[in-house]
Motif scaffolding. Structure first.
Motif, short mmCIF file in Angstrom:
data_model
loop_
_atom_site.label_atom_id
_atom_site.label_comp_id
_atom_site.label_asym_id
_atom_site.label_seq_id
_atom_site.Cartn_x
_atom_site.Cartn_y
_atom_site.Cartn_z
N LEU A 77 0.83 -1.19 0.00
CA LEU A 77 0.00 0.00 0.00
C LEU A 77 0.87 1.25 0.00
N ILE A 78 1.88 1.28 0.83
CA ILE A 78 2.77 2.44 0.89
C ILE A 78 3.47 2.64 -0.44
N ARG A 79 3.95 1.57 -1.04
CA ARG A 79 4.60 1.65 -2.35
C ARG A 79 3.62 2.15 -3.41
N ASN A 80 2.38 1.66 -3.37
CA ASN A 80 1.37 2.08 -4.35
C ASN A 80 0.98 3.55 -4.17
N ILE A 81 0.92 4.01 -2.94
CA ILE A 81 0.61 5.42 -2.69
C ILE A 81 1.73 6.30 -3.26
N HIS A 82 2.98 5.91 -3.02
CA HIS A 82 4.10 6.66 -3.58
C HIS A 82 4.08 6.61 -5.11
N GLY A 83 3.63 5.48 -5.67
CA GLY A 83 3.58 5.35 -7.12
C GLY A 83 2.49 6.18 -7.77
#
Length: 110
Positions: A77-83
């Protein structure tokens, strides 16, 4: 040079919502973002999330009693938010708002 305006948290949330609504996501990611932002973007609506001590995200949809929907790993989720941030043209405040909401959920780990 004009001083940058300081936005209230609700203004940041509203700006974040407006920008994210312009981007197409998977229904699951849309439900998660909607939940983080307090928006009703999917049916059924994801109303609450929980992150286990192992980092698994579980969700409770409208009408459910417990956290019975597996949502994935909190790291994803954190990676996707940054993406999605550059795609939606989120500014630092808006990105921070979303990450802060994830941090609030993480602090409730049981």
């Amino acid at each position: 040079m004009a001083e940058p305006t300081i936005r209230e948290p609700n203004e940041i949330r509203q700006d974040c919502c407006r920008k994210l609504r312009q981007v197409e996501f998977s229904p699951l990611f849309q439900a998660i973002l909607g939940c983080l932002l307090g928006e009703d973007w999917t049916t059924p609506r994801l109303v609450e999330m929980h992150i286990t001590s192992e980092g698994h995200m579980l969700g409770r949809c409208e009408g459910q009693i417990g956290f019975s929907t597996f949502l994935g790993a909190s790291e994803d989720l954190i990676r996707n938010i940054h993406g999605v941030a550059p795609v939606a043209e989120l500014d630092g405040d808006e990105l921070g708002y979303l990450l802060g909401k994830v941090a609030e959920i993480k602090r409730r780990i049981s």
